[in-house]
Design an enzyme around this catalytic site. Structure first.
Site, PDB file in Angstrom:
ATOM      1  N   PHE A 129     -39.296  20.196   9.886  1.00 19.15           N
ATOM      2  CA  PHE A 129     -37.966  19.912   9.345  1.00 19.15           C
ATOM      3  C   PHE A 129     -37.634  18.438   9.631  1.00 19.15           C
ATOM      4  O   PHE A 129     -37.785  17.973  10.765  1.00 19.15           O
ATOM      5  CB  PHE A 129     -36.945  20.837  10.010  1.00 19.15           C
ATOM      6  CG  PHE A 129     -35.606  20.839   9.347  1.00 19.15           C
ATOM      7  CD1 PHE A 129     -35.345  21.691   8.282  1.00 19.15           C
ATOM      8  CD2 PHE A 129     -34.603  19.993   9.783  1.00 19.15           C
ATOM      9  CE1 PHE A 129     -34.100  21.702   7.670  1.00 19.15           C
ATOM     10  CE2 PHE A 129     -33.355  19.990   9.168  1.00 19.15           C
ATOM     11  CZ  PHE A 129     -33.110  20.849   8.110  1.00 19.15           C
ATOM     12  N   ASP A 198     -39.096  24.335  18.421  1.00 21.74           N
ATOM     13  CA  ASP A 198     -37.845  24.505  17.693  1.00 21.74           C
ATOM     14  C   ASP A 198     -37.844  25.924  17.120  1.00 21.74           C
ATOM     15  O   ASP A 198     -38.736  26.287  16.347  1.00 21.74           O
ATOM     16  CB  ASP A 198     -37.734  23.452  16.581  1.00 21.74           C
ATOM     17  CG  ASP A 198     -36.373  23.484  15.902  1.00 21.74           C
ATOM     18  OD1 ASP A 198     -35.759  24.575  15.843  1.00 21.74           O
ATOM     19  OD2 ASP A 198     -35.930  22.435  15.413  1.00 21.74           O
ATOM     20  N   TYR A 223     -26.404  29.090  13.462  1.00 22.79           N
ATOM     21  CA  TYR A 223     -25.774  29.501  12.193  1.00 22.79           C
ATOM     22  C   TYR A 223     -26.742  30.131  11.206  1.00 22.79           C
ATOM     23  O   TYR A 223     -26.353  30.490  10.112  1.00 22.79           O
ATOM     24  CB  TYR A 223     -25.053  28.312  11.526  1.00 22.79           C
ATOM     25  CG  TYR A 223     -25.883  27.058  11.343  1.00 22.79           C
ATOM     26  CD1 TYR A 223     -26.789  26.956  10.305  1.00 22.79           C
ATOM     27  CD2 TYR A 223     -25.751  25.980  12.212  1.00 22.79           C
ATOM     28  CE1 TYR A 223     -27.548  25.810  10.134  1.00 22.79           C
ATOM     29  CE2 TYR A 223     -26.507  24.830  12.049  1.00 22.79           C
ATOM     30  CZ  TYR A 223     -27.415  24.759  11.009  1.00 22.79           C
ATOM     31  OH  TYR A 223     -28.172  23.631  10.852  1.00 22.79           O
ATOM     32  N   LYS A 224     -28.028  30.245  11.580  1.00 22.46           N
ATOM     33  CA  LYS A 224     -29.003  30.865  10.667  1.00 22.46           C
ATOM     34  C   LYS A 224     -29.067  32.365  10.978  1.00 22.46           C
ATOM     35  O   LYS A 224     -28.109  33.077  10.726  1.00 22.46           O
ATOM     36  CB  LYS A 224     -30.336  30.144  10.795  1.00 22.46           C
ATOM     37  CG  LYS A 224     -30.248  28.712  10.236  1.00 22.46           C
ATOM     38  CD  LYS A 224     -31.488  27.886  10.475  1.00 22.46           C
ATOM     39  CE  LYS A 224     -31.310  26.503   9.852  1.00 22.46           C
ATOM     40  NZ  LYS A 224     -32.263  25.527  10.387  1.00 22.46           N
ATOM     41  N   ARG A 397     -36.957  29.753  -2.221  1.00 15.09           N
ATOM     42  CA  ARG A 397     -37.023  30.278  -0.858  1.00 15.09           C
ATOM     43  C   ARG A 397     -36.078  31.475  -0.696  1.00 15.09           C
ATOM     44  O   ARG A 397     -34.913  31.399  -1.063  1.00 15.09           O
ATOM     45  CB  ARG A 397     -36.623  29.149   0.099  1.00 15.09           C
ATOM     46  CG  ARG A 397     -36.889  29.423   1.542  1.00 15.09           C
ATOM     47  CD  ARG A 397     -36.635  28.167   2.349  1.00 15.09           C
ATOM     48  NE  ARG A 397     -35.207  27.902   2.471  1.00 15.09           N
ATOM     49  CZ  ARG A 397     -34.643  27.322   3.539  1.00 15.09           C
ATOM     50  NH1 ARG A 397     -35.384  26.937   4.548  1.00 15.09           N
ATOM     51  NH2 ARG A 397     -33.348  27.110   3.572  1.00 15.09           N
TER      52      ARG A 397
HETATM   53  C1  LIG Z   1     -31.885  24.196  10.377  1.00 15.20           C
HETATM   54  C2  LIG Z   1     -32.770  23.336  11.203  1.00 15.20           C
HETATM   55  C3  LIG Z   1     -32.241  22.280  11.947  1.00 15.20           C
HETATM   56  C4  LIG Z   1     -30.769  21.952  11.837  1.00 15.20           C
HETATM   57  O1  LIG Z   1     -30.375  20.997  12.716  1.00 15.20           O
HETATM   58  P1  LIG Z   1     -28.814  20.684  12.876  1.00 15.20           P
HETATM   59  O2  LIG Z   1     -28.764  19.697  13.949  1.00 15.20           O
HETATM   60  O3  LIG Z   1     -28.143  21.983  13.177  1.00 15.20           O
HETATM   61  O4  LIG Z   1     -28.315  20.177  11.575  1.00 15.20           O
HETATM   62  C5  LIG Z   1     -33.093  21.559  12.760  1.00 15.20           C
HETATM   63  N1  LIG Z   1     -34.412  21.848  12.821  1.00 15.20           N
HETATM   64  C6  LIG Z   1     -34.952  22.859  12.105  1.00 15.20           C
HETATM   65  C7  LIG Z   1     -36.402  23.152  12.218  1.00 15.20           C
HETATM   66  C8  LIG Z   1     -34.154  23.623  11.270  1.00 15.20           C
HETATM   67  O5  LIG Z   1     -34.676  24.601  10.547  1.00 15.20           O
END
Ligand SMILES: *Cc1c(COP(=O)(O)O)cnc(C)c1O
Length: 438
Positions: A129, A198, A223-224, A397
């Site tokens: 990401f 992560d 939030y996921k 997705r």
């Molecule tokens: C959703 C996601 C994030 C989101 O990071 P925020 O700081 O909450 O915006 C970070 N890393 C991964 C791998 C994600 O899937």
């Protein structure tokens, strides 16, 4: 051929089915985007209203003590710990995933600088990401280190005595491919590197055992799959062998051993509390706690083991139905078929129209999302179906949250996809206008 009746029978015997009532599911919607923003638990509005009107409105500043606000990040952290194989007192819910990654990467680099000063590389995956890569890039600039980005199959070769930290996302956001956490962690440790995971697409989606894997640091998202609400606090875990060894860089007063002593010098709190920075978002933390309550209700129904079994059954069914009913429409599969390599989402590829197909599905009440295949970050190789690789084709997705998605939902979602493809409905101009958030 799989039938609608078969899907309905699966719902009828699903032990997790009762949990669906614990969510507010909008009418006429099949929500397959819980991997981006989880749905709202039914308990959240009343809980948030109570925090606002009674705790804040009436009790005001006494709430820090009498309503437990001060310890809320740790108490919510303990509830997350149970989902990720961490111990009590090892997790704190705070800040964002990006900010927490900055803290743990910095701490890991501080430890590496003490123990192995010649190790001056961070290794990650090119398809990680982007925010994870940006944070690592910024830290490398700050410290004069090197960021090495590789393909998933190149990780083993990139591990050498020069590597300070291996930083990976457990389940890839774009393809749904999942790493073998114990094996990859052991490979990093074999060259002396520290392992940062992560868990943004793992916590609440797949069983995770951070202690069992002997990982070093982890961060993840509220939030996921945890259904904490938009911008919910993220979380951070540090293996207790490291926690008290160094400061994290954002040494704010909430990470101080005695914040209300107001001393001019910083004394880090023992344990994970030092990973807090400033005053915590109590309303958001309270909403996140409602998301975690549903996982506690799931414990008596089989917990993460039952959730994982259902998630795999849902994703298997989706793949099977797409292949049976949407054949000949140019769809490919980016997500691995192998259960051990799959998270809780399925990503389809299409060389043309992926964005518009997703928009046409949303208009029909089937909510997934679109992720562009970026030729500059993804190898322009021939797609290998089910390999977890996407080449440069775009992605449709679909996330499957076993807490509230049913097997009949999967049937109807695929039926809508079939109709969108067969009628060419996606070619309408309205479905081809791009929005800011995809
Ligand atoms: C959703 C996601 C994030 C989101 O990071 P925020 O700081 O909450 O915006 C970070 N890393 C991964 C791998 C994600 O899937």
């Amino acid at each position: 051929m799989t039938t609608l009746q078969h899907c309905q029978a699966l719902d009828a015997t699903d032990p997790l089915r009762p949990l669906r009532t614990q969510f507010h599911l909008p009418a006429n919607t099949i929500y397959l985007d819980g991997n981006s923003l989880g749905v709202m638990p039914a308990a959240t509005p009343a809980r948030v209203a109570d925090v606002v009107t009674r705790e804040w409105g009436t009790d005001l500043i006494q709430s820090w003590n009498q309503n437990g606000w001060f310890s809320l990040p740790q108490r919510v952290g303990d509830r997350i710990a149970r989902l990720i194989g961490a111990g009590a007192g090892e997790v704190v819910a705070t800040d964002t995933t990006s900010i927490n990654l900055y803290k743990v990467l910095s701490a890991a680099l501080n430890i590496a600088a003490q123990d192995r000063p010649a190790a001056r590389r961070i290794v990650s995956e090119r398809s990680n990401f982007p925010t994870d890569l940006y944070i690592a890039e910024a830290l490398c600039k700050e410290r004069g280190l090197e960021l090495v980005l590789v393909e998933p199959e190149g990780i083993a070769d990139a591990l050498s005595a020069d590597v300070a930290v291996l930083m990976l996302t457990h389940v890839n956001y774009r393809t749904g491919a999942m790493h073998d956490m114990p094996a990859v962690t052991a490979a990093a440790h074999a060259v002396g590197a520290l392992m940062v995971w992560d868990l943004a697409h793992s916590a609440g989606a797949v069983p995770v055992d951070l202690r069992g894997a002997n990982a070093d640091f982890a961060v993840g998202c509220g939030y996921k799959y945890l259904n904490g609400g938009p911008g919910a606090p993220a979380f951070v875990w540090v293996n207790p062998r490291h926690t008290d060894r160094c400061w994290q860089p954002l040494a704010g007063w909430w990470g101080h051993a005695a914040p209300f002593a107001f001393t001019p010098d910083y004394q880090p709190a023992p344990g994970i509390t030092r990973y807090q920075c400033g005053t915590q978002p109590i309303i958001s933390l309270s909403a996140l706690a409602c998301g975690l309550e549903v996982f506690e209700a799931a414990e008596s129904l089989g917990g993460m083991t039952a959730l994982r079994a259902k998630s795999l059954a849902l994703t298997d069914l989706f793949i099977q139905l797409v292949e049976e009913r949407c054949a000949g429409h140019g769809l490919g599969l980016a997500t691995p078929r192998e259960h051990a390599q799959r998270g809780s989402q399925v990503c389809l590829t299409r060389s043309e129209g992926a964005y518009a197909i997703v928009q046409a599905l949303i208009a029909r009440g089937v909510v997934g999302d679109f992720r562009a295949g970026d030729p500059s970050t993804l190898r322009q190789a021939q797609d290998r179906p089910g390999s977890g690789r996407t080449g440069s084709t775009d992605i449709l997705r679909f996330g499957f949250t076993p807490l509230y998605i049913g097997f009949e939902d999967v049937w109807h979602a695929v039926e809508h996809l079939k109709q969108v493809l067969e009628t060419g409905e996606w070619q309408r101009p309205a479905f081809n206008q791009k929005h800011a958030v995809t």
